[in-house]
Write an enzyme that holds these catalytic residues in place. Structure first.
Site, PDB file in Angstrom:
ATOM      1  N   GLU A   1      36.602  41.874  31.016  1.00 60.53           N
ATOM      2  CA  GLU A   1      36.116  40.961  32.052  1.00 60.53           C
ATOM      3  C   GLU A   1      34.947  41.629  32.785  1.00 60.53           C
ATOM      4  O   GLU A   1      34.921  42.827  32.983  1.00 60.53           O
ATOM      5  CB  GLU A   1      37.240  40.654  33.035  1.00 60.53           C
TER       6      GLU A   1
ATOM      7  N   LYS B   1      37.425  31.065  33.254  1.00 59.90           N
ATOM      8  CA  LYS B   1      38.701  31.512  33.823  1.00 59.90           C
ATOM      9  C   LYS B   1      39.325  30.423  34.696  1.00 59.90           C
ATOM     10  O   LYS B   1      38.693  29.924  35.631  1.00 59.90           O
ATOM     11  CB  LYS B   1      38.464  32.780  34.635  1.00 59.90           C
TER      12      LYS B   1
ATOM     13  N   CYS C   1      42.030  37.972  32.504  1.00 60.27           N
ATOM     14  CA  CYS C   1      42.596  38.723  33.620  1.00 60.27           C
ATOM     15  C   CYS C   1      43.760  38.036  34.330  1.00 60.27           C
ATOM     16  O   CYS C   1      44.869  38.014  33.807  1.00 60.27           O
ATOM     17  CB  CYS C   1      41.487  39.079  34.609  1.00 60.27           C
TER      18      CYS C   1
END
Length: 293
Positions: A55, A126, A171
């Site tokens: 990330e 995300k 993440c």
């Protein structure tokens, strides 16, 4: 009744080599680009056909004004262009774990999967944004800067005449198991969660969450990470990891930049899912009335 015997580790005979490039990205996009491309080249030269970066590969900076000044849009981002070139040159799949990319007055935290022809095979924004106050005084408000995604994404991983399905995440998504179950249910045999985990939460939860997502879905889990002390002041956990569908750690990094590799056998996914067929045993259920004691 499910057996307690673990499936044999057939990875030694497999030809599908995967890699994570662990980084310590800085506030300098050009330096980050060079570090990422060098890591991708090193992994490809070591035999990897799928290579993932963490990330925030291209830029890691807390200051919102500086972030907007240095971020590019997807069309003009120099790391994407360089990664497409090296993917085409080395004939590998490159998965840029995420980049901060301009989207109007917001930033997209976006993963880019590039196929061996150098074409963008998939992008993923995300979904779950990290808004939290940690006991050590750290405070994060991703939603103040980033626009969250709304679409789960899979991507093809072409290896010779075979194509496997990747489930893409980033993440903080790792803490939401329903996302990975949904990806597994539509065919993902490799799940991914490239990350920039804080040192505090990473030390406590990183490995166990990675292994849990692999075990729950009978899938490989591959997650590159940021590691160490960054020049914007944050501390990240590192420990890039590759986990097999039985939950065994095949490779794990430390806190320093570098690459990890593992040879995986995608056929192991079917073996594990037959042994523990939880994907076929999902049941619908109702929730209790919230007014009930």
């Amino acid at each position: 009744m499910a057996t307690n015997d673990a499936p044999k580790d057939t990875a030694r005979d497999a030809a599908l080599v995967v890699a994570c490039v662990q980084m310590r990205s800085s506030r300098d996009p050009a330096a980050n680009r060079d570090a990422a491309i060098n890591g991708i080249r090193e992994a490809a030269d070591a035999g990897a056909v799928y290579i993932q970066t963490p990330e925030m590969t291209s830029l890691l900076v807390r200051d919102r004004k500086e972030l907007f000044a240095k971020a590019e849009d997807q069309t003009h981002d120099p790391l994407i262009a360089a990664a497409r070139e090296v993917a085409r040159e080395k004939r590998v799949t490159v998965h840029l774990g995420s980049l901060p990319l301009l989207e109007g007055d917001r930033i997209a935290n976006r993963a880019i999967v590039i196929d061996p022809k150098g074409e963008i095979a998939a992008t993923y924004d995300k979904i779950h944004l990290f808004d939290v106050d940690l006991p050590n005084g750290e405070s994060w408000r991703e939603s103040a800067t980033y626009a969250g995604g709304h679409q789960a994404v899979t991507a093809p991983l072409a290896v010779g005449e075979d194509t496997y399905t990747l489930g893409v995440s980033i993440c903080y998504d790792l803490r939401f198991p329903y996302l990975y179950r949904a990806l597994a249910e539509v065919g993902a045999v490799i799940l991914t969660a490239p990350a920039c985990f804080t040192r505090q939460t990473g030390e406590a939860h990183w490995q166990v969450l990675q292994r849990a997502r692999a075990i729950e879905n009978g899938a490989f889990m591959i997650s590159a990470a940021q590691g160490g002390t960054h020049d914007d002041g944050r501390h990240t956990w590192g420990h890039s990891i590759i986990v097999d569908p039985w939950g065994r750690v095949m490779a794990e990094g430390g806190s320093e930049p570098g690459i990890i590799l593992a040879s995986i056998d995608p056929a192991m996914v079917a073996q594990v899912r037959a042994q523990i067929p939880s994907l076929r045993h999902t049941q619908l259920f109702s929730l209790p009335d919230s007014n009930e004691s």
